[in-house]
Scaffold this active site. Structure first.
Site, short mmCIF file in Angstrom:
data_model
loop_
_atom_site.label_atom_id
_atom_site.label_comp_id
_atom_site.label_asym_id
_atom_site.label_seq_id
_atom_site.Cartn_x
_atom_site.Cartn_y
_atom_site.Cartn_z
N GLY A 12 0.87 -1.16 -0.06
CA GLY A 12 -0.13 -0.09 0.03
C GLY A 12 0.95 1.16 0.10
N THR A 13 2.15 1.27 -0.63
CA THR A 13 2.83 2.69 -0.83
C THR A 13 2.08 3.43 -1.36
OG1 THR A 13 4.39 1.58 -2.42
CG2 THR A 13 4.88 1.52 -0.17
N ASN A 14 1.56 3.19 -2.49
CA ASN A 14 0.70 3.99 -3.55
C ASN A 14 -0.44 4.53 -2.71
OD1 ASN A 14 1.86 4.63 -6.14
ND2 ASN A 14 1.74 2.46 -6.52
N ARG A 60 -11.27 -14.64 -3.26
CA ARG A 60 -11.90 -15.45 -4.00
C ARG A 60 -12.40 -16.78 -3.11
NH1 ARG A 60 -9.01 -13.40 -8.01
NH2 ARG A 60 -10.33 -12.77 -9.87
N LEU A 91 -3.81 -6.69 -8.03
CA LEU A 91 -3.42 -7.66 -8.45
C LEU A 91 -4.61 -8.52 -9.06
CD1 LEU A 91 -0.18 -9.09 -6.85
CD2 LEU A 91 -0.34 -7.31 -8.90
N ILE A 94 -10.02 -6.93 -13.00
CA ILE A 94 -11.29 -6.17 -12.81
C ILE A 94 -12.42 -6.67 -13.67
CG2 ILE A 94 -12.47 -4.10 -12.59
CD1 ILE A 94 -10.27 -4.60 -10.41
N HIS A 110 0.67 1.83 -13.65
CA HIS A 110 1.41 0.73 -14.10
C HIS A 110 2.70 1.32 -13.97
CE1 HIS A 110 2.11 -2.84 -16.35
NE2 HIS A 110 3.13 -2.27 -17.13
N ASP A 151 -4.05 -2.94 -19.53
CA ASP A 151 -3.29 -1.94 -19.72
C ASP A 151 -3.58 -1.19 -21.06
OD1 ASP A 151 -2.07 -2.36 -17.23
OD2 ASP A 151 -0.48 -3.70 -18.13
#
Length: 201
Positions: A12-14, A60, A91, A94, A110, A151
């Site tokens: 969670g650095t972003n 999941r 990761l 979606i 990205h 992407d």
């Protein structure tokens, strides 16, 4: 205030960069209303709790399969009232139903200059390993809108980062985060949120 949900799978650095930018006024007109992870051990969940933000883990395994997982993820986004979905080291692929529900309102960071080193199989350290293997002199990061490809959505922002002699995948990953990702993602969110607020006036 635009309600933002952040999806993250790891440290969670972003996410931290987003929270810091909100606290410092660099992201205006936005609040993080939920942090959702598919990994119960993700430190991002702790970061959210420390910041007083609801943290949700959806796996999941616990859901009993992909279809139920996708439904649970969509429900979590709707329940928190998310207006913008931010993939910050997420990761999870979606699902199409979520992309259609939030068309044009999901963004991803990205760790390369798209269209280089992107698409299926390019995530995490693998991106930087391939960049070094190829011998590029410049890499970077890209914020793009998420569509039904991998992407392939419209690019919002990019920032270049120099590849230095002696770089390892780990050192390059760190520099790309520090010099590009942690700057670009908050900037993109601010850009979207200020436009959304001004266009609603």
């Amino acid at each position: 205030m635009l309600k933002v949900a952040v999806l993250v799978s790891g440290g969670g650095t972003n996410l931290q960069a987003i929270l810091d930018a909100i606290d410092e006024g660099k992201i205006r007109n936005a609040e993080v209303v939920s942090v959702i992870s598919n990994n119960p051990k993700a430190y991002a969940l702790e970061r959210a709790k420390k910041h007083g933000i609801p943290a949700v883990c959806i796996t999941r395994k616990a859901c009993g399969g992909t279809e139920a997982f996708n439904a649970a993820l969509l429900k979590a986004l709707k329940d928190c009232g998310a207006e913008l979905v931010v993939l910050a080291g997420c990761l999870v692929v979606i699902p199409k139903e979520i992309i259609r529900e939030y068309e044009g309102r999901i963004i991803n960071i990205h760790p390369s200059l798209i269209p280089s080193f992107c698409g299926t199989g390019f995530y995490g350290l693998k991106v930087h390993e391939e960049a070094l293997k190829r011998g590029v002199k410049v890499t970077g990061a890209t914020v793009h809108i998420v569509d039904e490809g991998t992407d392939t959505g419209p690019i919002l922002l990019q920032k270049a980062v120099e590849v230095k002699e002696g770089d390892t995948p780990e050192s390059l990953q760190r520099r790309v985060m520090e010099e590009a990702e942690w700057i670009l993602l908050p900037k993109a969110i601010d850009m979207i949120c200020t436009q959304a607020v001004s266009s609603a006036d």
